[in-house]
Motif scaffolding. Structure first.
Motif, PDB file in Angstrom:
ATOM      1  N   CYS A  16      21.010  -8.261 151.798  1.00 44.90           N
ATOM      2  CA  CYS A  16      21.739  -7.651 151.334  1.00 44.90           C
ATOM      3  C   CYS A  16      21.494  -7.520 149.997  1.00 44.90           C
ATOM      4  CB  CYS A  16      23.216  -8.831 151.344  1.00 44.90           C
ATOM      5  SG  CYS A  16      23.637  -8.608 153.346  1.00 44.90           S
TER       6      CYS A  16
ATOM      7  N   ILE B 290      21.842 -11.545 158.510  1.00 42.35           N
ATOM      8  CA  ILE B 290      22.719 -10.989 157.448  1.00 42.35           C
ATOM      9  C   ILE B 290      21.592 -11.912 156.650  1.00 42.35           C
ATOM     10  CG2 ILE B 290      24.405 -11.350 155.990  1.00 42.35           C
ATOM     11  CD1 ILE B 290      26.699 -10.642 158.177  1.00 42.35           C
TER      12      ILE B 290
ATOM     13  N   ALA C 211      20.432  -7.298 158.022  1.00 37.30           N
ATOM     14  CA  ALA C 211      20.682  -6.264 156.404  1.00 37.30           C
ATOM     15  C   ALA C 211      20.217  -7.276 155.756  1.00 37.30           C
ATOM     16  CB  ALA C 211      22.121  -6.778 156.534  1.00 37.30           C
TER      17      ALA C 211
ATOM     18  N   LEU D 128      18.781  -2.239 155.494  1.00 40.88           N
ATOM     19  CA  LEU D 128      18.209  -2.165 157.096  1.00 40.88           C
ATOM     20  C   LEU D 128      17.191  -2.565 157.650  1.00 40.88           C
ATOM     21  CD1 LEU D 128      21.564  -0.384 157.308  1.00 40.88           C
ATOM     22  CD2 LEU D 128      21.663  -2.578 156.821  1.00 40.88           C
TER      23      LEU D 128
ATOM     24  N   ALA E  52      27.893  -5.736 156.204  1.00 39.84           N
ATOM     25  CA  ALA E  52      28.044  -6.539 156.933  1.00 39.84           C
ATOM     26  C   ALA E  52      28.391  -7.506 158.043  1.00 39.84           C
ATOM     27  CB  ALA E  52      26.798  -7.398 156.574  1.00 39.84           C
TER      28      ALA E  52
END
Length: 467
Positions: free
Chosen positions: A55, A96, A53, A26, A64
């Motif tokens: 991932c 994201i 974020a 993050l 998220a």
């Protein structure tokens, strides 16, 4: 939609809570690496999300999405970050980022590949070519697999093997409410229809399963260049030459000033040229025979069309579209390369100023046109050619003039427009999105959007609003 600011205790506490269950990374505006991770391919886009974020897997994507939904945050989703209008990043909201998700598993016996959404085309090519296989895909290897596929997927072997979506067998999707679903012809078939051309409107596709095709390892491919003044004659020859060409032959016409690359003789750099770049998706000896008339026409100033590894050819245009330059595009489909269209091409090509401005005129037809039109959300299978008009500059200096050149070129072609490829759109409004799909498919997509994303949570895309 709300903003995720960096100056409230509530926001800091919320992010810390998310971090406790988040396997990826993050990144907030004050964190190291923020400027690196917020950048996208198009250097004219400069947006600052409140939280990035990054991932590591599906669990992170679901977390998220739930986090953003609970706080009514604006959300951008990035795979490779090649969205022309920069829709893979946002101001203030949440980005994201699927970039860390690069898993690829090739099953050469089954002829399939499972690919995660952060994978780039060159990374996929590297794995599949180990087995003499490929997913039909694009022409710049640092493009993301996800965005290219979800819009349709044009590429060098499309006339022989069809679009990227024509080889998609299933997808895994995280929906707007954070649920995980799989879609294929046999399961959630409505969603599977929509993601094949409908972009990221219905959820975040985290994994793709593709059917592979044999190609290479060598193909006959590359550009042949003529002076721009010869464009009318070259294009009329080209039109006749491809009229009955085999599906194995794919071509892209390029207009530009010759770039300064190691393969280019110094005396040609900066000259205005028209080039025809070919790729023959079949035996090398057949390809050499098919492209010979092209190589023999007129007086080329440079001929780079020859046998080469497929992996090498896939990288041909990489140096012309690096990260960080300022890019602007206008696009349209046309039915045919008639004399009026050729006249427009010849006239506007001669007006190119920037050393990195260009057009790419894609040959369509073949396997693309033979596929069932109603089978996928992609529209325009009957197009004769697809224009991608690039008004580009290396920095902001001169960018507005290049944008205007692209607009003028596109406007001159307007009497000949049929449809437009959705992946080539900038932010051009709802009517242009409707044109990309046609009225009937657009209405069906709006109904599908209502079923899977009724609040339009996924709105930073070529947006289809819920019916």
């Amino acid at each position: 939609m709300s903003s995720l600011t960096s100056d409230t205790e509530l926001d800091a506490a919320a992010v810390d809570e998310l971090r406790a269950s988040f396997r990826g990374e993050l990144v907030r505006p004050a964190d190291a690496g923020y400027d690196q991770h917020r950048k996208v391919w198009n250097g004219s886009i400069d947006r600052r999300p409140g939280l990035i974020a990054r991932c590591a897997g599906v669990a992170d994507v679901r977390a998220a999405v739930r986090f953003a939904r609970e706080r009514e945050l604006l959300v951008a989703v990035r795979g490779g970050g090649h969205s022309f209008p920069g829709l893979s990043v946002c101001d203030d909201g949440m980005l994201i980022d699927l970039g860390p998700m690069k898993g690829i598993r090739v099953d050469p016996d089954a002829g399939t590949a499972r690919v995660q959404a952060g994978t780039l085309l060159g990374e996929l090519d590297h794995e599949t070519q180990e087995f003499g296989l490929a997913v039909p895909s694009g022409i710049v290897t640092h493009t993301g697999v996800a965005g290219l596929t979800l819009g349709g997927g044009l590429g060098w072997i499309q006339r022989k093997h069809g679009l990227t979506i024509d080889h998609l067998q299933s997808v895994d999707v995280v929906t707007a409410d954070g649920e995980f679903v799989t879609a294929s012809e046999d399961h959630n078939a409505d969603l599977f229809w929509g993601v094949r051309g409908g972009g990221g409107n219905f959820g975040i596709v985290t994994d793709f399963e593709f059917r592979l095709v044999p190609i290479g390892p060598y193909v006959v491919a590359g550009p042949v260049f003529w002076p721009m003044k010869d464009a009318p004659e070259v294009l009329r020859f080209y039109r006749d030459w491809i009229a009955d060409c085999p599906d194995e032959l794919m071509t892209i016409v390029v207009q530009r000033r010759v770039p300064n690359l190691p393969v280019i003789p110094p005396e040609l750099v900066g000259q205005h040229v028209v080039a025809i770049t070919a790729c023959y998706a079949g035996p090398v000896e057949d390809g050499e025979r098919v492209v010979q008339p092209l190589k023999n026409f007129g007086t080329p100033v440079l001929d780079l069309c020859q046998p080469k590894p497929y992996l090498t050819h896939q990288q041909t245009f990489d140096a012309s579209f690096p990260h960080g330059w300022h890019y602007y595009f206008r696009a349209c489909d046309v039915a045919a390369l008639d004399d009026e269209v050729i006249d427009v091409v010849a006239e506007h090509g001669s007006r190119i100023v920037s050393p990195i401005t260009s057009i790419a005129l894609w040959q369509m037809g073949g396997a693309i046109a033979r596929a069932e039109e109603s089978a996928t959300a992609f529209n325009g299978r009957q197009a004769g050619f697809t224009f991608n008009i690039n008004g580009n500059s290396m920095t902001a200096d001169g960018f507005e003039a290049e944008r205007q050149w692209a607009r003028d070129y596109w406007t001159a072609l307007e009497p000949h427009h049929t449809s437009v490829y959705v992946n080539f759109l900038m932010e051009e409004g709802e009517e242009r999105v409707r044109q990309a799909y046609g009225a009937d498919k657009y209405d069906r997509l709006k109904t599908l959007k209502r079923a899977y994303d009724p609040t339009n949570f996924f709105r930073l895309n070529q947006n289809i609003t819920p019916a």
